[in-house]
Design a protein around this motif. Structure first.
Motif, short mmCIF file in Angstrom:
data_model
loop_
_atom_site.label_atom_id
_atom_site.label_comp_id
_atom_site.label_asym_id
_atom_site.label_seq_id
_atom_site.Cartn_x
_atom_site.Cartn_y
_atom_site.Cartn_z
N PHE A 73 -7.14 117.07 14.02
CA PHE A 73 -5.83 117.72 14.02
C PHE A 73 -5.49 118.37 15.36
O PHE A 73 -4.36 118.81 15.56
N PHE A 74 -6.45 118.48 16.27
CA PHE A 74 -6.21 119.20 17.52
C PHE A 74 -5.04 118.66 18.32
O PHE A 74 -4.20 119.43 18.79
N ASP A 75 -4.97 117.36 18.52
CA ASP A 75 -3.89 116.81 19.34
C ASP A 75 -2.52 117.11 18.75
O ASP A 75 -1.60 117.52 19.47
N GLU A 76 -2.39 116.95 17.45
CA GLU A 76 -1.10 117.21 16.79
C GLU A 76 -0.73 118.69 16.86
O GLU A 76 0.40 119.04 17.18
N MET A 77 -1.72 119.56 16.59
CA MET A 77 -1.47 121.00 16.67
C MET A 77 -1.15 121.42 18.10
O MET A 77 -0.21 122.18 18.34
N ASN A 78 -1.91 120.89 19.07
CA ASN A 78 -1.68 121.25 20.48
C ASN A 78 -0.29 120.84 20.96
O ASN A 78 0.29 121.52 21.80
N GLY A 79 0.25 119.75 20.43
CA GLY A 79 1.60 119.35 20.81
C GLY A 79 2.63 120.43 20.48
O GLY A 79 3.55 120.69 21.27
N VAL A 80 2.46 121.09 19.35
CA VAL A 80 3.37 122.17 18.94
C VAL A 80 3.03 123.45 19.69
O VAL A 80 3.91 124.13 20.22
N TRP A 81 1.75 123.81 19.73
CA TRP A 81 1.28 125.02 20.41
C TRP A 81 1.70 125.03 21.87
O TRP A 81 2.24 126.02 22.37
N ASP A 82 1.48 123.92 22.57
CA ASP A 82 1.79 123.85 24.00
C ASP A 82 3.27 124.03 24.29
O ASP A 82 3.64 124.58 25.33
N ASN A 83 4.13 123.61 23.38
CA ASN A 83 5.57 123.79 23.56
C ASN A 83 6.02 125.21 23.25
O ASN A 83 7.09 125.64 23.68
N TRP A 84 5.22 125.94 22.49
CA TRP A 84 5.59 127.30 22.07
C TRP A 84 5.02 128.38 22.99
O TRP A 84 5.70 129.33 23.34
N VAL A 85 3.78 128.22 23.38
CA VAL A 85 3.11 129.26 24.17
C VAL A 85 3.71 129.30 25.58
O VAL A 85 4.05 128.26 26.14
N PRO A 86 3.88 130.49 26.15
CA PRO A 86 4.42 130.59 27.51
C PRO A 86 3.47 129.92 28.51
O PRO A 86 2.37 130.40 28.75
N TRP A 87 3.88 128.81 29.08
CA TRP A 87 3.01 128.04 29.97
C TRP A 87 2.64 128.81 31.23
O TRP A 87 1.57 128.60 31.79
N HIS A 88 3.49 129.72 31.69
CA HIS A 88 3.19 130.46 32.92
C HIS A 88 2.40 131.73 32.65
O HIS A 88 1.92 132.36 33.57
#
Length: 115
Positions: A73-88
C-alpha cells in the motif's frame, strides 16, 4: 506547565496539548471499505479538521508516523501523502507496516504538531 486533553474517550483522547506541542493518536479512516487512496484522503481530512480545531495547520507538523497494513500500500498512500504534505517544510516521518484494528483499516497517521 499546562496540559489539556481534547475529546476524552474511555481509552484515548483526540489530542493532548502540552505547553505548545500537540500530540495526536493514530488517526484512521472512519469508512474503511474504500481503497488506500480514499482511506488516506479520509485520514488527511480528519487531520486537517483536528489541526484547525487546535489552532494550527499542516505547516507546523513536527513528526508523523505513517502506518499501512500491507507494504504493497505504500506507493498508493505516498501518492496522496506527497501531494498533501508541505514539500518545502516536510515533517520528520517514520513509515511502518502494522496491522490496524479493526480489519479493513489500511492507513493510520499519528502526528506531533507545534501549536
Amino acid at each position: 506547565m499546562t496540559t489539556k486533553r481534547l475529546g476524552p474517550h474511555p481509552r484515548n483522547t483526540e489530542a493532548v496539548i502540552h505547553e505548545e506541542t500537540i500530540y495526536f493518536p493514530v488517526i484512521t479512516a472512519k469508512d474503511f471499505s474504500p481503497s488506500v487512496t480514499k482511506q488516506t484522503r479520509q485520514v488527511l481530512q480528519q487531520i486537517q479538521e483536528r489541526l484547525t480545531a487546535c489552532g494550527t495547520d499542516k505547516y507546523r507538523i513536527l513528526s508523523a508516523t505513517v502506518i499501512v497494513s500491507d507494504q504493497r500500500f505504500f506507493d498508493e498512500m505516498n501518492g496522496v501523502w506527497d501531494n498533501w504534505v508541505p514539500w518545502h517544510d516536510p515533517p520528520v516521518c517514520t513509515f511502518l507496516v502494522a496491522k490496524l484494528a479493526p480489519e479493513g483499516r489500511k492507513v493510520g497517521i499519528q502526528l506531533t504538531v507545534a501549536q
